[in-house]
Design a protein around this motif. Structure first.
Motif, PDB file in Angstrom:
ATOM      1  N   ASP A 148       0.849  -1.202   0.000  1.00 47.76           N
ATOM      2  CA  ASP A 148       0.000   0.000   0.000  1.00 47.76           C
ATOM      3  C   ASP A 148       0.881   1.247   0.000  1.00 47.76           C
ATOM      4  OD1 ASP A 148      -2.307   1.482   0.023  1.00 47.76           O
ATOM      5  OD2 ASP A 148      -2.592   1.380   2.180  1.00 47.76           O
ATOM      6  N   PHE A 149       1.762   1.344  -0.982  1.00 45.60           N
ATOM      7  CA  PHE A 149       2.716   2.450  -1.053  1.00 45.60           C
ATOM      8  C   PHE A 149       2.007   3.791  -1.155  1.00 45.60           C
ATOM      9  CE2 PHE A 149       5.330   5.113  -4.074  1.00 45.60           C
ATOM     10  CZ  PHE A 149       6.219   5.565  -3.108  1.00 45.60           C
ATOM     11  N   ARG A 150       2.460   4.755  -0.339  1.00 46.80           N
ATOM     12  CA  ARG A 150       1.935   6.126  -0.388  1.00 46.80           C
ATOM     13  C   ARG A 150       3.132   7.074  -0.396  1.00 46.80           C
ATOM     14  NH1 ARG A 150      -3.832   6.036   1.762  1.00 46.80           N
ATOM     15  NH2 ARG A 150      -3.749   8.286   1.897  1.00 46.80           N
ATOM     16  N   PRO A 151       3.365   7.766  -1.501  1.00 44.98           N
ATOM     17  CA  PRO A 151       4.544   8.629  -1.618  1.00 44.98           C
ATOM     18  C   PRO A 151       4.649   9.678  -0.524  1.00 44.98           C
ATOM     19  CG  PRO A 151       3.534   8.320  -3.752  1.00 44.98           C
ATOM     20  CD  PRO A 151       2.609   7.704  -2.756  1.00 44.98           C
ATOM     21  N   ALA A 152       3.523  10.111   0.045  1.00 49.09           N
ATOM     22  CA  ALA A 152       3.581  11.131   1.102  1.00 49.09           C
ATOM     23  C   ALA A 152       4.393  10.636   2.294  1.00 49.09           C
ATOM     24  CB  ALA A 152       2.167  11.504   1.546  1.00 49.09           C
ATOM     25  N   TYR A 153       4.472   9.328   2.477  1.00 51.62           N
ATOM     26  CA  TYR A 153       5.274   8.770   3.565  1.00 51.62           C
ATOM     27  C   TYR A 153       6.762   9.076   3.384  1.00 51.62           C
ATOM     28  CZ  TYR A 153       2.020   6.054   6.434  1.00 51.62           C
ATOM     29  OH  TYR A 153       1.046   5.687   7.333  1.00 51.62           O
ATOM     30  N   LEU A 154       7.182   9.204   2.119  1.00 49.74           N
ATOM     31  CA  LEU A 154       8.602   9.460   1.854  1.00 49.74           C
ATOM     32  C   LEU A 154       9.057  10.803   2.425  1.00 49.74           C
ATOM     33  CD1 LEU A 154       8.761   8.216  -1.846  1.00 49.74           C
ATOM     34  CD2 LEU A 154       9.754   7.087   0.149  1.00 49.74           C
ATOM     35  N   LYS A 155       8.105  11.713   2.631  1.00 49.78           N
ATOM     36  CA  LYS A 155       8.464  13.045   3.132  1.00 49.78           C
ATOM     37  C   LYS A 155       8.479  13.127   4.653  1.00 49.78           C
ATOM     38  CE  LYS A 155       6.835  15.296  -1.072  1.00 49.78           C
ATOM     39  NZ  LYS A 155       5.980  16.333  -1.677  1.00 49.78           N
ATOM     40  N   LEU A 156       8.094  12.014   5.321  1.00 48.56           N
ATOM     41  CA  LEU A 156       8.054  12.037   6.774  1.00 48.56           C
ATOM     42  C   LEU A 156       9.451  12.142   7.383  1.00 48.56           C
ATOM     43  CD1 LEU A 156       5.294   9.372   7.553  1.00 48.56           C
ATOM     44  CD2 LEU A 156       5.070  11.854   7.412  1.00 48.56           C
ATOM     45  N   SER A 157      10.457  11.748   6.617  1.00 46.94           N
ATOM     46  CA  SER A 157      11.824  11.855   7.131  1.00 46.94           C
ATOM     47  C   SER A 157      12.197  13.310   7.411  1.00 46.94           C
ATOM     48  CB  SER A 157      12.820  11.243   6.130  1.00 46.94           C
ATOM     49  OG  SER A 157      12.732  11.916   4.885  1.00 46.94           O
ATOM     50  N   LEU A 158      11.481  14.272   6.766  1.00 46.99           N
ATOM     51  CA  LEU A 158      11.751  15.694   7.015  1.00 46.99           C
ATOM     52  C   LEU A 158      11.451  16.079   8.467  1.00 46.99           C
ATOM     53  CD1 LEU A 158      10.238  17.227   3.746  1.00 46.99           C
ATOM     54  CD2 LEU A 158      12.654  16.861   4.279  1.00 46.99           C
ATOM     55  N   LEU A 159      10.584  15.301   9.118  1.00 42.61           N
ATOM     56  CA  LEU A 159      10.280  15.584  10.522  1.00 42.61           C
ATOM     57  C   LEU A 159      11.524  15.444  11.395  1.00 42.61           C
ATOM     58  CD1 LEU A 159       6.845  13.741  10.874  1.00 42.61           C
ATOM     59  CD2 LEU A 159       7.221  16.217  10.945  1.00 42.61           C
ATOM     60  N   LYS A 160      12.483  14.655  10.914  1.00 42.43           N
ATOM     61  CA  LYS A 160      13.739  14.482  11.654  1.00 42.43           C
ATOM     62  C   LYS A 160      14.487  15.814  11.772  1.00 42.43           C
ATOM     63  CE  LYS A 160      14.494  10.207  12.988  1.00 42.43           C
ATOM     64  NZ  LYS A 160      14.831   9.899  14.371  1.00 42.43           N
ATOM     65  N   ASN A 161      14.349  16.653  10.733  1.00 36.64           N
ATOM     66  CA  ASN A 161      15.028  17.950  10.758  1.00 36.64           C
ATOM     67  C   ASN A 161      14.435  18.871  11.816  1.00 36.64           C
ATOM     68  OD1 ASN A 161      16.497  17.046   8.542  1.00 36.64           O
ATOM     69  ND2 ASN A 161      15.080  17.949   7.074  1.00 36.64           N
ATOM     70  N   HIS A 162      13.120  18.762  12.026  1.00 31.27           N
ATOM     71  CA  HIS A 162      12.436  19.650  12.967  1.00 31.27           C
ATOM     72  C   HIS A 162      12.432  19.102  14.388  1.00 31.27           C
ATOM     73  CE1 HIS A 162      11.257  21.710   9.366  1.00 31.27           C
ATOM     74  NE2 HIS A 162      10.526  20.690   8.934  1.00 31.27           N
ATOM     75  N   PHE A 163      12.510  17.761  14.503  1.00 35.49           N
ATOM     76  CA  PHE A 163      12.482  17.131  15.833  1.00 35.49           C
ATOM     77  C   PHE A 163      13.634  16.138  15.958  1.00 35.49           C
ATOM     78  CE2 PHE A 163       8.040  18.104  14.648  1.00 35.49           C
ATOM     79  CZ  PHE A 163       7.689  18.946  15.685  1.00 35.49           C
TER      80      PHE A 163
END
Length: 630
Positions: A148-163
């Motif tokens: 159930d691939f969802r490309p929006a998940y690929l951008k969750l790694s950006l949360l690492k920059n903020h937290f």
């Protein structure tokens, strides 16, 4: 861990953790990125809910499933825990209020879809929240090789920059070795601690049976095992048909699918949960949040789309640890049907572009407009208008949904429009004579000032919330006003809602995401091949096949699956039986059940003889599953 146990006891009334829950919670509390792979029913939500309650601040939960988010928020609220979900269809003003509540209202959980975090203003608000843990549910969605691939998940790694100092907890029920690697890589997890519970279910016997008469075999299974059962089907029509057939045979059966209203779902669910019905006939809409421990049998009567879904659905049997059964019934024609359904109806690039443009035209969305617009959607009407294949169109819309361009909600919705037919002074006079209706009518008038002039879209849950009345009472008042000629009231049921998440830019919109289509189509082909191998492989233990798919290698037969039982009770070919079948077929075409009834032989022996005759090209099978002489 005493504090964690106290919280578990206080809110969930349990006095001990399930396997691996305690270890996962300890890892999170130590600030470690953590990957938890717990099969269905393993209690994944406790793994982030308990540590979040132990720490100051709010837990951010990422989930792709609207129904599951709503279910978890409702369950937390019932326990007196403050939680919010920002789901589709919430307007910007209401969303600002909800985020204000998160920031200043001492909330403990904020549920978001990954697509929501792509909105910069939402991300800016989230960055300012006192986040104490980031839980990523259904983490397999980050992998292009997941089911159930969802490309929006690929951008969750950006949360690492903020937290950077906040731990990630990635959770999934199923992950092959390849998917596991991609979860860790694409979420940018820092040396994560990995907890993986074995996929083996020692009390669950996996069975596959080839049978032309599935209803007859279901009847045999349910008679032998009268405990609670689930039968999974692929569409709503099959739900109604099978439930009707079983009730006619004397079984108590109910059904569940995405087109039912919330009340119908609850009524049917409780009927089965309370064991007023033995059997639940369901599509894959049934399952999230279902925790009935004594399910004896889960039967699939159509081939599943992939082994991940099959494993999760089958795993709803035997959660109490008792011997239970996961049975998959199939016919020779099922392979052709599944190939047609899952593979031949995969959309190509041009078809996806066409579908998007036609959807925009269908809803009269101008170029450069459409973002956050919400529409009631009837797929059959859309496909009839443009002469499209329904299944192929659904797959194309599903792809657009996975890419975040659209959101297709298949939850039951009710489209209501109202218009007052008498002058305002007459409405006031009615209110003075009927004071019990006053609060509801005045709230409607304040909320919809143009309701005297035209048919106005009406939000029933909103009025219920504002008046603190039940929806049933508001319905009663509306019906009463209609009967008295005060109001014109139209109510139409819709089985899906379509939300546009981006402005219409046609080629520009599609060209950004179309590169994902071909890999996703290949994944679906690979998944179906794995299912076909599972049912057709006659030389390997079914449990061993499933474990190998998820990366667990074992060379020990389970002793309980259909393959292992066939070893202990070998079926020998009966030469006279094959001759008897050939003689019978000289007169009429027959299915296996008819042959079984005439010959009074066991179904296993009949199937064996038929397979032998098919291999020798002495007989052939028709599309109606009847055999004839070749």
């Amino acid at each position: 861990m005493q504090e964690a146990l106290s919280i578990l006891s206080k809110y969930w009334k349990h006095d001990s953790f399930r396997s691996l829950q305690k270890e996962i919670i300890a890892s999170v509390l130590n600030g470690k990125d953590t990957l938890a792979i717990l099969p269905t029913g393993g209690g994944k939500s406790i793994c982030f809910q308990v540590p979040a309650l132990m720490k100051e601040g709010i837990c951010l939960v990422i989930s792709p499933l609207v129904a599951l988010m709503k279910d978890q928020v409702a369950n937390l609220q019932l326990r007196g825990i403050k939680a919010i979900a920002l789901t589709g269809g919430i307007g910007s003003n209401e969303m600002i209020d909800l985020l204000d509540n998160c920031q200043f209202g001492n909330y403990k959980f904020l549920y978001l879809s990954p697509e929501r975090l792509q909105s910069e203003w939402i991300l800016d608000r989230v960055k300012n929240l006192p986040i104490n843990l980031i839980a990523i549910d259904e983490a397999h969605c980050v992998s292009q090789w997941g089911h159930d691939f969802r490309p929006a998940y690929l951008k969750l790694s950006l949360l690492k920059n903020h937290f950077p100092k906040i731990p990630f907890l990635a959770l999934t029920a199923t992950a092959t070795p390849k998917v596991k690697e991609e979860i860790i890589r694409d979420l940018a997890m820092d040396s994560p601690v990995i907890f993986q519970k074995s996929f083996a279910r020692k009390n669950l016997a996996y069975m596959t049976f080839e049978t032309e008469d599935k209803l007859f075999r279901i009847q045999q299974i349910l008679t032998k095992n009268p405990e609670p059962s689930i039968i999974y089907v692929r569409n709503r029509k099959s739900c109604l048909t099978i439930a009707s057939q079983l009730n006619a045979l004397g079984f108590k059966a109910t059904f569940y699918h995405g087109g039912l209203s919330y009340k119908e779902k609850e009524k049917n669910m409780q009927c089965w949960m309370n064991e007023q019905a033995q059997v639940m006939i369901a599509t894959n809409a049934f399952g999230m949040g279902i925790d009935k421990a004594n399910v004896k049998t889960v039967i699939h009567i159509q081939l599943p789309e992939n082994l991940e879904n099959y494993y999760q659905e089958a795993g709803r049997a035997g959660r109490n640890g008792d011997k239970s059964f996961a049975i998959l019934l199939h016919t020779p024609s099922d392979t052709l049907q599944a190939t047609s359904q899952f593979i031949h109806n995969l959309p190509d690039r041009e078809f996806v572009k066409t579908i998007f443009v036609k959807l925009c035209n269908y809803f009269q969305i101008a170029y450069g407009e459409g973002i956050d617009e919400r529409f009631s959607f009837n797929l059959n009407h859309f496909c009839t208008k443009y002469n499209f294949s329904v299944l192929k169109s659904y797959n194309a819309i599903q792809f657009l949904d996975q890419q975040g361009i659209l959101t297709l909600s298949q939850e039951f919705s009710e489209n209501i429009t109202l218009q007052f037919l008498i002058p305002s002074k007459e409405v006031i006079r009615y209110i003075s004579l009927n004071p019990n209706d006053e609060e509801i009518i005045l709230t409607i008038l304040r909320t919809y000032p143009g309701i005297y002039d035209m048919q106005t879209a009406f939000n029933l849950p909103l009025i219920a919330k504002k008046t603190k009345e039940k929806e049933e009472k508001i319905h009663l008042v509306l019906n009463k006003l209609t009967e008295k000629g005060i109001l014109e009231y139209h109510s139409k049921n819709n089985d899906s809602t379509l939300i546009f998440n981006e402005v219409r830019e046609d080629q520009l919109t599609i060209n950004r995401i179309i590169k994902h289509l071909d890999p996703q189509n290949q994944v679906k082909k690979d998944h179906l091949n794995s299912v076909l191998n599972y049912i057709n492989n006659q030389k390997q233990c079914k449990n061993e096949l499933l474990l190998a798919y998820f990366g667990e290698i074992t060379h020990q037969n389970c002793g309980t699956c259909s393959y292992c039982i066939s070893l202990s009770k070998p079926i020998k070919p009966e030469t006279p039986l094959t001759e008897t079948i050939l003689t019978l077929l000289q007169n009429n075409a027959l299915n296996s059940r008819e042959i079984e009834t005439i010959t009074r032989k066991k179904s296993e022996a009949i199937i064996f003889a038929l397979q032998e005759l098919l291999e020798q090209n002495k007989i052939s099978i028709q599309t109606n599953n009847k055999y004839t002489l070749a």
